[in-house]
Scaffold this active site. Sequence first.
Site, PDB file in Angstrom:
ATOM      1  N   ASN A  51      14.534  43.593 -40.569  1.00 42.40           N
ATOM      2  CA  ASN A  51      12.667  42.768 -41.170  1.00 42.40           C
ATOM      3  C   ASN A  51      12.609  43.729 -39.301  1.00 42.40           C
ATOM      4  O   ASN A  51      11.491  44.362 -40.381  1.00 42.40           O
ATOM      5  CB  ASN A  51      13.159  41.121 -40.027  1.00 42.40           C
ATOM      6  N   ASP A  52      12.626  44.218 -38.400  1.00 43.47           N
ATOM      7  CA  ASP A  52      12.308  44.517 -37.332  1.00 43.47           C
ATOM      8  C   ASP A  52      11.594  46.361 -38.193  1.00 43.47           C
ATOM      9  O   ASP A  52      11.115  46.673 -37.663  1.00 43.47           O
ATOM     10  CB  ASP A  52      12.319  44.564 -35.828  1.00 43.47           C
TER      11      ASP A  52
END
Lengths: 121, 457
Positions: free
Chosen positions: B383-384
């Site tokens: 995600n990040d």
Amino acid sequence: MDGMSLLTITVLAVFVGFEVVSKVSSTLHTPLMSGANAIHGIILVGAIIVAGQAADPLVLAVALLAVVLATINLVGGFVVTDRMLEMFRGRQRPPSNAGSGVPGSPGDSGAVETAHKERRQ
Amino acid sequence: MTLLNPTWTALLYLAAAACFILALKGLNSPKTARRGNLIGAFGALLAVVTVFVSVKLDNIPWILGAIAVGSGVAAPVARRVQMTQMPQLVALFNGVGGGAAALVALLELSHADDPWVRLAIVFTLLVGAGSFAGSGVTFAKLQGLMTTRPVTFPGLPALMAVVLLAAAGAGTVVILNGSLVLALVLLILGLVAGVLLVLPVGGADVPIVISLLNAFTGLAVAASGLVLGNVLLVVAGTLVGASGTILTRAMAAAMGRSVAGIMFGAFKGGSTAGSTAVSERPVRSSSAEDVAVLLGYAQRVIIVPGYGLAVAQGQHTAAELALALEARGIEVDFAIHPVAGRMPGHMNVLLAEANVPYESLKEMSDINSEFRTTDVALVVGANDVVNPAAKTTSGSPIYGMPILEVADARQVVFLKRSMRPGFAGIENELLYEPQTTLLFGDAKDSLTKVLGAVKAL
């Protein structure tokens, strides 16, 4: 050994330490950290010296604790790094292809690199 | 028993030191890394044998017993640990090394008359104990024994300052008169300082701290080498201290952060605090069959694996999916963010475990330009590292972190467990973009379903 020699060795070791890891790829950051971690387990040598010269039982007990801790660092560090690196393999080549069949050997992976590029084009 | 003369001893230690340099050098390339590590292990063995034959030692049975206990604990753990839990294990090994250095320094105090030697003892006590306690906290954070979010409280910086001042005071007295009591106080202050140093570090930054503490332990070992007058300890410790420092900086750079920002960010409110709130905004979710169609009729697919993949133990399924797609003539690569996983380089280890050849693992700088010509970017449990907020939102905790440019691909597919934000706790705008499709579920389950559907195409 006199202080000046130790200082010289220390400063040179700093430069070697900077130099040997300055170009490492991020692929190997975890094994490198783990491998460097194993190396400082060599404090075991210091712990053995202290334990071997201990006369008092309390001193011996503390020194033996240091030996145990240092051994965990040293042995565990090298074993876990080896386990990680064992898994880093190059692309397997079909056995019919002549040349070195050992995956990960320098010649092998050079050929793989070329094959890979050809596939791209 | 006759002891080895000092010249031979020095030569053997020199050989061991050279082995350590070759080990670090070998770890620079996947081709030589394993050999390098074995050379390092050989150097360590050589050094340990040398100490037994060169110094007059009492208590040898006890020492051998302690080594057996240490090996008996470490080897099975190192052999059996899950690769996902690697970071905490490295933290643990690092911590015990620091602890050993501190204990050695403590015991040498009674033999030290020279104030310079006592200075080295003070340094080793403080840094070794700090590394021990700091690594303990890091372990607890990574193992999930405590929150991964930054822990701060009002007065933490002041408390840290008080601890360090007290340590400086106690250290000065130890240097002047060699007081054992104050050396013990110093040991405790070192432990407290280590805890205080790591508590405010949160989330994704924790692995960088392991690397920093690794460098700290190296320095403590080097200082204990000065105490014992042992050149090998000086060289090995300094090597690790220096290389650990460079490595820490390289890792921090890969995240677009400075080391100071990571260590003290929480004090200023600029750390990776984030939120864990779940958003209610609409997204386009889809079925495994639809994802299989997207993938199966693409020309070029890039898989972006993240920690979620590793947690679900889905590496092997991801590798199988890549093979299945390649069998259809699709070009497949894995794009690896430098900090994917829980530790820089961690994802490479996890995929290597699943027999993905390292040539298929592309570094960020090499592959980022290729997303533009990619049909589908398949983001699995990451995600990040693909969050455009790192480029666009200057207030975001991850602002400035280089990311994988998956948004450039024609289609982006996220395999996600839920809409919860990632490790750093930041909302990902990419999830709401029109080219994005989501498939919810455990990464391994989803991959298995997609793999089955691809094979059925």
